[in-house]
Design an enzyme around this catalytic site. Sequence first.
Site, short mmCIF file in Angstrom:
data_model
loop_
_atom_site.label_atom_id
_atom_site.label_comp_id
_atom_site.label_asym_id
_atom_site.label_seq_id
_atom_site.Cartn_x
_atom_site.Cartn_y
_atom_site.Cartn_z
N GLY A 51 15.50 -31.09 -24.25
CA GLY A 51 16.11 -31.71 -25.42
C GLY A 51 16.91 -32.94 -25.02
N HIS A 52 16.30 -33.76 -24.13
CA HIS A 52 16.95 -34.99 -23.68
C HIS A 52 15.91 -35.91 -23.04
CE1 HIS A 52 17.19 -32.21 -20.20
NE2 HIS A 52 16.84 -33.29 -19.52
N ALA A 53 16.36 -37.11 -22.76
CA ALA A 53 15.58 -38.09 -22.00
C ALA A 53 16.45 -38.55 -20.85
CB ALA A 53 15.19 -39.27 -22.88
N TYR A 54 15.83 -39.19 -19.89
CA TYR A 54 16.57 -39.79 -18.78
C TYR A 54 16.36 -41.29 -18.80
CZ TYR A 54 16.80 -35.13 -16.65
OH TYR A 54 17.03 -33.81 -16.39
N ARG A 98 12.01 -35.07 -23.67
CA ARG A 98 11.29 -33.87 -23.23
C ARG A 98 11.97 -32.61 -23.73
NH1 ARG A 98 11.74 -35.47 -17.82
NH2 ARG A 98 11.97 -37.44 -18.86
#
Length: 138
Positions: A51-54, A98
């Site tokens: 539940g995040h992106a980089y 993702r």
Amino acid sequence: MKISEASIYDLPKFLDKRGNLSFVEELKNIPFKIERIYWLYDVPGGETRGGHAYKENSEFIIALSGSFDVLLDDGDQHKTYTLNRSYHGLYVPKGLWREMNNFSTNSLALILASTKYNINDYVRDYAEFLKIAKYEKE
């Protein structure tokens, strides 16, 4: 980043009646130097991880045991990959949202990361991610 830059890699596989062997070598089987390794296990049924992106970190995800789905999103397109073979890995370049879900009982996810842990590298708000993704595509 575009979702088309993510892909499943076939890892080397040596079959043996005593048990099979697969491996990963940085900059050979995966397109980056490994700076961090972590794993997810004992994920309760119905839970979602990620539940995040980089902003900078890329990852290579392997289902060492069991199975799970990885949903990737580039702001325009979504694609779900099912990982269920320990000799397949999913390359996830930086800049993609993702989520991981549908974990089977006793699943084990191994994640190889291109950067050391940095809390400031995370984009955890989906609306913020969409703004960044749109800006990068212009």
